[in-house]
Structures are given as C-alpha cells and as structure tokens.
Design an enzyme around this catalytic site. Structure first.
Site, PDB file in Angstrom:
ATOM      1  N   ASP A 138      52.645 -20.607  44.326  1.00 22.59           N
ATOM      2  CA  ASP A 138      52.492 -19.085  44.209  1.00 22.59           C
ATOM      3  C   ASP A 138      51.438 -18.668  43.220  1.00 22.59           C
ATOM      4  OD1 ASP A 138      53.655 -19.733  42.042  1.00 22.59           O
ATOM      5  OD2 ASP A 138      55.397 -18.180  42.433  1.00 22.59           O
ATOM      6  N   HIS A 164      25.837 -33.538  42.528  1.00 20.87           N
ATOM      7  CA  HIS A 164      26.904 -32.616  42.306  1.00 20.87           C
ATOM      8  C   HIS A 164      27.988 -33.095  41.582  1.00 20.87           C
ATOM      9  CE1 HIS A 164      25.262 -29.896  45.380  1.00 20.87           C
ATOM     10  NE2 HIS A 164      24.547 -29.266  44.393  1.00 20.87           N
ATOM     11  N   ASP A 185      23.913 -28.927  34.408  1.00 15.49           N
ATOM     12  CA  ASP A 185      23.395 -27.850  35.207  1.00 15.49           C
ATOM     13  C   ASP A 185      24.643 -26.900  35.280  1.00 15.49           C
ATOM     14  OD1 ASP A 185      22.934 -26.246  37.780  1.00 15.49           O
ATOM     15  OD2 ASP A 185      22.360 -28.056  38.909  1.00 15.49           O
ATOM     16  N   ASP A 221      21.442 -20.093  36.982  1.00 18.08           N
ATOM     17  CA  ASP A 221      21.466 -21.367  37.498  1.00 18.08           C
ATOM     18  C   ASP A 221      20.407 -22.274  36.743  1.00 18.08           C
ATOM     19  OD1 ASP A 221      21.670 -23.780  38.854  1.00 18.08           O
ATOM     20  OD2 ASP A 221      20.893 -22.924  40.866  1.00 18.08           O
ATOM     21  N   HIS A 263      16.272 -33.917  46.758  1.00 18.43           N
ATOM     22  CA  HIS A 263      16.640 -32.493  47.081  1.00 18.43           C
ATOM     23  C   HIS A 263      15.386 -31.454  47.114  1.00 18.43           C
ATOM     24  CE1 HIS A 263      16.191 -31.454  42.742  1.00 18.43           C
ATOM     25  NE2 HIS A 263      17.084 -32.540  42.473  1.00 18.43           N
ATOM     26  N   HIS A 302      15.474 -22.829  45.719  1.00 15.60           N
ATOM     27  CA  HIS A 302      16.484 -21.978  46.751  1.00 15.60           C
ATOM     28  C   HIS A 302      16.567 -20.443  45.990  1.00 15.60           C
ATOM     29  CE1 HIS A 302      19.609 -22.325  43.729  1.00 15.60           C
ATOM     30  NE2 HIS A 302      19.447 -23.476  43.311  1.00 15.60           N
ATOM     31  N   HIS A 319      23.154 -20.085  45.533  1.00 13.53           N
ATOM     32  CA  HIS A 319      22.301 -20.557  46.650  1.00 13.53           C
ATOM     33  C   HIS A 319      22.184 -19.455  47.766  1.00 13.53           C
ATOM     34  CE1 HIS A 319      23.151 -25.110  46.129  1.00 13.53           C
ATOM     35  NE2 HIS A 319      22.589 -24.683  45.188  1.00 13.53           N
ATOM     36  N   GLU A 372      13.448 -26.432  40.257  1.00 14.03           N
ATOM     37  CA  GLU A 372      14.506 -27.551  39.762  1.00 14.03           C
ATOM     38  C   GLU A 372      13.826 -28.788  40.281  1.00 14.03           C
ATOM     39  OE1 GLU A 372      18.507 -27.396  41.283  1.00 14.03           O
ATOM     40  OE2 GLU A 372      17.909 -25.454  42.451  1.00 14.03           O
ATOM     41  N   TYR A 432      15.564 -39.289  39.726  1.00 14.14           N
ATOM     42  CA  TYR A 432      17.077 -40.016  39.752  1.00 14.14           C
ATOM     43  C   TYR A 432      16.742 -41.437  39.958  1.00 14.14           C
ATOM     44  CZ  TYR A 432      17.757 -35.005  40.089  1.00 14.14           C
ATOM     45  OH  TYR A 432      17.751 -33.583  40.182  1.00 14.14           O
ATOM     46  N   ARG A 450      16.676 -33.464  35.567  1.00 13.48           N
ATOM     47  CA  ARG A 450      16.457 -32.300  36.297  1.00 13.48           C
ATOM     48  C   ARG A 450      16.059 -31.268  35.104  1.00 13.48           C
ATOM     49  NH1 ARG A 450      20.207 -32.560  39.598  1.00 13.48           N
ATOM     50  NH2 ARG A 450      21.625 -30.989  38.820  1.00 13.48           N
ATOM     51  N   GLU A 470      15.744 -26.935  35.523  1.00 19.82           N
ATOM     52  CA  GLU A 470      15.815 -25.941  36.415  1.00 19.82           C
ATOM     53  C   GLU A 470      15.618 -24.614  35.786  1.00 19.82           C
ATOM     54  OE1 GLU A 470      19.521 -25.719  38.377  1.00 19.82           O
ATOM     55  OE2 GLU A 470      18.768 -24.413  39.925  1.00 19.82           O
TER      56      GLU A 470
HETATM   57  N1  GLY Z   1      23.648 -25.780  40.635  1.00 21.11           N
HETATM   58  C1  GLY Z   1      23.145 -25.894  42.132  1.00 21.11           C
HETATM   59  C2  GLY Z   1      21.882 -26.008  41.919  1.00 21.11           C
HETATM   60  O1  GLY Z   1      21.002 -26.106  41.190  1.00 21.11           O
HETATM   61  O2  GLY Z   1      21.224 -25.706  43.218  1.00 21.11           O
HETATM   62 MN    MN Z   2      21.507 -25.705  39.196  1.00 22.44          MN
HETATM   63 MN    MN Z   3      19.861 -24.629  41.490  1.00 21.02          MN
END
Ligand code: GLY
Ligand code: MN
Ligand code: MN
Length: 445
Positions: free
Chosen positions: A47, A250, A267, A278, A357, A361, A368, A391, A395, A412, A414
């Site tokens: 609940d 992720h 991240d 982000d 990737h 975005h 996103h 970003e 890797y 990375r 970003e």
């Molecule tokens: N944290 C998700 C991205 O960087 O797209």
């Molecule tokens: Mn991110």
């Molecule tokens: Mn991002």
C-alpha cells in the site's frame, strides 16, 4: 554554518499556462476538443506508492499538481474553453494524504474556466463532446483512449435522439511537443536553476570522492544537494560508476567500492519544478589523472568543447554528432586504438566499439525531452529557445587487443546548453571539466 541556499526562480504563472492552452487550441479546428489525462499514483509495494510525478504534457498545460485529473479543451465553448476534472474533496482521505484542491480550488488556484469532481466526469463529458468532430488526445495513452471510446459509445447510443459523437480521433502529441521544444523565458529560468543545482551537486561529489568510499556515498552527496536546494530529487536515476562500471551506459546500482587509480563517472541531474538538469562528469577517485586516463579524457574534452562552441541557430544535432564522431575517430587512431584512415573508420563504423550513443538530446520537463529531431525528413535546425545536451564519451572494452592501460576506462562529459539568438548559453558551467580545474578542486580542502 548552514550551506548556502540558492534563491528560487519564479514558478510558471497561470497566465503562461493559459497562453499555452490558447496556443494549442488556436492550432486546432474550431469543432475539435482535447482530452488529456494527468498521471496517477503508482504502487511501489503493497500500500505504498512512488512519490507522485505529474505527467509532463499535462503539467505543461495546467500546472495542476494532483493525481487522477483530466484536462478537456473545448475551443469556442461559451461557458469556458478549459475544463478540469479532479479528485473530490474528501476529509478522510485528506487526513491521510493532504489537502486536495477540489473543483473550486482548481479554478481559484490554477485559473481554469471550470472544474468538476471526477464523479461527474462521464456525464459532463458526454454533453461537452456532443457535436465535436475531432477529438485530440495522446493516442499512446490507454487511459485517454478508454475515456474517448466510452464517451463516443455513449453518444453513438443516443444518435437517434440527435447526439453526435466525435467522428475522428487524432494525436495531440505532435502539436504539444513542438510547443514544448521551444522554451519560454520562465522555463529557461527553471532549467538554468535545475542545471545550477546539478552543477553544485557534482562539485560536492568531486570534493568528497576518495578511495575507500563507495559509489553510493557520492550518490548521497549529489542527492543531498538536490533536495537541499528544493529540487524534488534526481530527474532520472543517478549513475555513479567507478572503474569499468562507467562503461555501462545506464549503470544505476551504485554499490561498488571506489578504487585508487580508477576514474568515476557521474551522470546525475536535479529535477526542479519538474524541469531536469542532466550533467556528466568523469574524474579520478584519488584526484589525479593517470597518463592513459589523461590522454583519453583530453580527447573527449576537446571534442565536447568544440561541439558546445559550434551551437548556434541554424546548426543541426546531426552536424554536432558528425563532428564528435570525426574528432573521436581521429583521436582514437592517434592513440592506436583504431587503425587506418579516419574516413574509412567512420564509414565502417568501427568507432562504435568505443562510442555507441548519440551526442545530444532535447532537455526540458523530461530529461530526454519531446520534440522531433527531423523536419520534412531532414535534421532540423536549432532555433533560440531550444535546450539540448552535449555528451560525447568513450568506453574502452576490457579486451585483450587493447593496451592494458586503456582497458575498462569509461569517460563521458555532458553539459546542458540553451540556444540563443547570438549562439548559446551553457547552463552547467558551474562544475569544472578541465583536467587542471578538476585536480585543483579535488586537491583543495
Ligand atoms: N542521463 C541520461 C542521459 O544523459 O541521456
Ligand atoms: Mn546524462
Ligand atoms: Mn543526457
């Protein structure tokens, strides 16, 4: 002394929500209507529920913060064009879960023309939608579709008495999402704030990092800052990946120890008034980059800085990505991680072993965020008011054919960037990304 508390930006006004509803209605035929359900509570266990998060489209048009509401837009209706159905006032439930605005409160606080409690919904909807030709709704929402079908059947059953159900259903998402893609000044202020909080959180994590801690300790530092500054929490599950965990795009377990000599990739971004930050930063757990880490980091940083510098009206995300891929591929060949000619390695996509990737975005109410990436089949040009991330990353797999010093390194970087008439504004400049700056910050007590 208490840590600094940043001043909060102004919330979106009811006038702005009204202007958004009017703009949407102005784009629709006069005999149409819009049905847009808000979010409901979701069970977490037995609940207990997850903290409520309003649906982004619904929030964009109403700012109404409660679960189980429905917005109905009826262009040209004399009694009112914006109608909200919402939870009823209920003293017993309110004793457990807090005050509900109810229909009166919805009109008073949120400026819709009319509001009714959900118990009246089906009957009132039938009358409101009788004679409307096209019903705009999110076609991917089972709830919206069920409401639409129920009303249409009820009206069809009364056709002999003159009822006229909407003949067509159409998707409201494309129009709404195009509007959401271009941020207003008030939205930019909220995004700037979410970015600023996120940047402070990353600085805090950098200052705290050291061998002997675990990934979750840095997550705790980040999320403390998000809440301290009045954000609702993380805008998405925070990623704190030490060593090779940085190569899992992720990775959200955040359970492993942080080892001397490894990098850690974070991240994470705050959500503030439903707008997302982000940010990704990658830095050495012990505060000093090794030679191999420095070489790869400098490559990603150079590529990222060039992509950010290129952002201006007229540029496309595809061009930014192509520049990043070219820069990374050149650098990987220079470091001996790829062989041959740059164009050949781009054409055969062998760079994807290290970078799979995309570079950017949209960013907004959703991390996103919505809005098409193409227009008339072509990559769309940036215009002022768009907000995007930049970003790039690398890797390096833990494979035998890779020099040992590079194996398992994930990097990375970003930032969040708003497009302006004259070029761009970096919203996340509050957290360092240069090698010397990071080392200096981490060395300071
Ligand atoms: N944290 C998700 C991205 O960087 O797209
Ligand atoms: Mn991110
Ligand atoms: Mn991002």
């Amino acid at each position: 002394m208490l840590p600094e508390i940043l001043p909060r930006p102004a919330p979106i006004t009811n006038d702005e929500y009204l202007a958004r509803r009017r703009a949407l209605m102005a784009a629709l035929p006069a005999d149409s209507a819009v049905l847009l359900p808000g979010a409901s509570l979701v069970t977490r266990s037995r609940d207990s529920e997850f903290p409520f998060r309003q649906d982004s489209d619904f929030h964009y048009l109403t700012g109404f913060p409660e679960p189980d509401a429905l917005l109905v837009l009826l262009p040209g209706r004399p009694e009112g064009e914006s109608v909200l159905f919402c939870q009823d006032r209920n003293p017993l439930m309110e004793a457990w879960t807090g005050i509900r605005l109810g229909a009166e409160g919805a009109v008073r606080e949120h400026g819709v023309d009319q509001a009714f409690e959900n118990a009246e919904r089906d009957e009132r909807l039938e009358a409101m939608l009788d004679g409307r030709r096209t019903l705009y709704l999110p076609l991917d929402s089972p709830e919206a579709m069920a409401i639409a079908e129920e009303v249409r059947s009820a009206l069809a059953a009364r056709a002999r008495q003159g009822a006229s159900p909407p003949a067509a259903l159409a998707d409201v998402a494309p129009l709404l999402h195009e509007a959401r893609l271009i941020k207003s000044e008030a939205e930019l202020a909220l995004l700037r704030h979410a970015a600023q909080i996120s940047a402070r959180a990353h600085v805090r994590a950098m200052r705290t990092a050291r061998p002997g801690l675990a990934e979750y300790h840095l997550q705790a530092e980040l999320e403390h800052e998000f809440r301290w500054q009045g954000g609702s929490g993380p805008a998405y599950a925070s990623i704190v990946g030490g060593g090779a965990n940085a190569c899992v795009l992720h990775y959200i377990e955040n359970r492993a120890p942080l080892w001397d000599g490894d990098l850690v990739l974070i991240d994470a971004g705050a959500e503030f008034d439903l707008y997302a930050g982000d940010i990704t930063r990658t830095f050495p757990v012990n505060g000093r980059f090794s030679e191999a880490q420095r070489a790869l980091y400098a490559l990603v940083l150079g590529v990222q800085e060039r992509a950010v510098a290129a952002i201006a009206p007229g540029v496309t995300l595809a061009e930014l990505h192509e520049g990043v891929v070219r820069g990374l591929t050149e650098g990987l060949i220079g470091l001996g991680l790829l062989e041959g000619e740059v164009q050949a390695r781009i054409d055969d996509e062998s760079y994807r072993r290290f970078y799979l990737h995309s570079t950017s975005h949209w960013l907004g109410l959703d991390v996103h965020d919505v809005g098409g990436y193409r227009q008339a089949g072509e990559p769309r040009s940036l215009v002022p008011g768009m907000v995007l991330t930049v970003e790039p990353g690398l890797y390096v797999p833990d494979d035998e054919d890779i020099p040992a010093a590079f194996r398992g390194i994930g990097i990375r970087i970003e930032d969040d960037v708003a497009v302006t008439a004259g070029g761009h504004e970096v919203l996340t400049a509050g957290v360092p990304k240069g090698i010397d700056e990071i080392e200096a910050l981490m060395a300071a007590e």
